[in-house]
Design an enzyme around this catalytic site. Structure first.
Site, short mmCIF file in Angstrom:
data_model
loop_
_atom_site.label_atom_id
_atom_site.label_comp_id
_atom_site.label_asym_id
_atom_site.label_seq_id
_atom_site.Cartn_x
_atom_site.Cartn_y
_atom_site.Cartn_z
N ARG A 45 -3.75 8.27 9.03
CA ARG A 45 -3.98 7.72 7.68
C ARG A 45 -5.47 7.78 7.33
NH1 ARG A 45 -7.21 3.23 5.61
NH2 ARG A 45 -6.26 2.55 3.66
N THR A 83 -15.06 -1.20 -0.92
CA THR A 83 -14.28 -1.77 0.18
C THR A 83 -13.03 -2.41 -0.40
OG1 THR A 83 -14.21 -3.42 1.93
CG2 THR A 83 -15.69 -3.90 0.09
N GLY A 84 -11.93 -2.27 0.31
CA GLY A 84 -10.69 -2.86 -0.18
C GLY A 84 -9.51 -2.00 0.21
N GLY A 95 -8.29 6.42 4.54
CA GLY A 95 -8.54 5.51 3.43
C GLY A 95 -9.58 6.08 2.47
N ASP A 96 -10.11 5.23 1.64
CA ASP A 96 -11.07 5.67 0.62
C ASP A 96 -12.49 5.85 1.16
OD1 ASP A 96 -11.04 2.82 0.98
OD2 ASP A 96 -12.48 2.69 -0.66
N THR A 140 -15.13 -3.62 6.32
CA THR A 140 -15.78 -2.32 6.09
C THR A 140 -17.23 -2.59 5.69
OG1 THR A 140 -13.74 -1.23 5.42
CG2 THR A 140 -15.79 -0.35 4.47
N GLY A 154 -7.67 0.85 0.41
CA GLY A 154 -8.12 2.22 0.18
C GLY A 154 -7.21 3.07 -0.66
N1 ASP Z 1 -11.24 0.62 2.29
C1 ASP Z 1 -10.93 0.61 3.69
C2 ASP Z 1 -9.74 1.49 3.92
O1 ASP Z 1 -8.83 1.48 3.12
C3 ASP Z 1 -10.65 -0.75 4.24
C4 ASP Z 1 -11.57 -1.85 3.77
O2 ASP Z 1 -12.50 -1.61 3.04
O3 ASP Z 1 -11.35 -3.01 4.17
O4 ASP Z 1 -9.69 2.15 4.93
#
Ligand code: ASP
Length: 344
Positions: free
Chosen positions: A230, A253-254, A232-233, A202, A256
């Site tokens: 779906r 990022t991570g 995400g964040d 991301t 979500g």
């Molecule tokens: N945060 C993103 C999500 O959950 C994915 C990512 O940041 O790797 O969609």
């Protein structure tokens, strides 16, 4: 001797309040005229997982991205323009999971999410589940600038973006062999393991301009093999993105789901504005004490209104880079096994 614990506490408090770094970087004592920080995703990767060639490619791209933002800020441009331009560049680079090179959903398509936030007006714009648009961050910006709303999804977002003439491309533009192979691997593993753990790439950017305005943006394909629909964040204001001139700008990022459950980006803001925490303390609390405590992983890049920078993650790696009028840097791997807390 009995004063020693008090002294130690006072020292630690002073260092956090004034910008210490656990990775041995300089303290920041005076406000900066501008500052910029970016990420290119977080995940479970260490030095052994990336070849020298891959590390060089990431370094080159992150450096080029920072330079784009830097130029805009030095010339007196706005933090919003810097954030948008940096993210557009990263969306075009297939190394990252955003725009071109985005990961595939369980259905084998690419559904893109993005958001942008303006710290001066606290206006924002976001899109989720859009297909075929090369620069989701610019579509998010249009939602902010050219609509009365802040969040569009799927088909409606596409209709809105088309009406404004945003760049489109067919599937071949977005598809990379790397993302497709990750999808096939995830598909094979789907029955037996937690495939959502495969995430990385991301992109996000936070900036402070010379007028004192903060901005933040985030763009992603989400997580490999994510279920149709779906979210995400990354497109969720308050979870993946936040900007408020009174406190901070944050891009996350991570994993979500955990960032949404703990409202990470807004948590940083709340800790600063209501709890009087420094940027470093607030980021550490939001990532380690809240999101991480629930079992999530990932990281954030953040700025405060003085141009102090925090790069914080509890994952082994996070692609990250930053620049100020006097300094800049690029990093990928964790400062420690437990993650990274860098305050510049
Ligand atoms: N945060 C993103 C999500 O959950 C994915 C990512 O940041 O790797 O969609």
């Amino acid at each position: 001797m009995q004063y020693f614990p008090t002294f130690l506490f006072a020292l630690v408090t002073f260092l956090f309040a004034n910008g210490c770094s656990t990775s041995g970087v300089t303290e920041q004592l005076a406000p900066r005229s501008w500052a910029l920080a970016i990420h290119g995703g977080a995940g479970h990767f260490g030095e052994e997982d990336l070849s020298a060639g891959q590390q060089a490619a990431y370094t080159e791209s992150l450096t080029a991205a920072v330079e784009i933002g830097e130029r805009i800020l030095i010339e007196g441009g706005t933090s919003l323009d810097a954030v948008e331009a940096v993210i557009r560049f990263l969306e075009d680079d297939s190394l990252f999971n955003a725009g071109r090179g985005a990961v595939f959903t369980a259905e084998g398509v690419q559904e893109l999410d993005a958001s942008i936030a303006d710290g001066a007006t606290r206006n924002c714009g976001a899109v989720t589940g859009i297909r075929g648009f090369k620069h989701p961050i610019s579509v998010a910006r249009s939602v902010m600038d050219s609509s009365e709303h802040v969040f569009f999804s799927g088909h409606g977002a596409g209709v809105f973006a088309s009406a404004l003439g945003h760049d489109t491309a067919d599937g071949d533009w977005f598809r990379t062999e790397k993302a497709y192979q990750r999808y096939l691997r995830a598909k094979r593993r789907a029955e037996e393991t937690d495939v959502l753990a495969d995430k990385r790439g991301t992109v996000g950017c936070v900036a402070l301009d010379q007028a004192g305005n903060l901005a933040a943006g985030t763009s992603t394909g989400g997580m490999t093999y994510k279920q149709h629909g779906r979210i995400g964040d990354s497109p969720v204001i308050g979870a993946g993105t936040w900007a408020d001139n009174r406190s901070c700008a944050v891009s996350a990022t991570g994993w979500g789901e955990y960032f949404i459950r703990t409202g990470v980006a807004q948590d940083v803001h709340a800790r600063m504005i209501y709890g009087d925490e420094s940027l470093g303390e607030a980021c550490r609390g939001a990532i380690f004490d809240e999101m991480g405590a629930l079992g999530g992983d990932g990281g954030i890049v953040a700025l405060d209104r003085n141009g102090k920078i925090a790069l914080v993650c509890n994952s082994a790696g996070m692609f990250r880079a930053w620049a100020t009028p006097t300094d800049s840097g690029v990093a990928m791997f964790g400062a420690t096994q437990e993650g990274t807390v860098e305050v510049y």
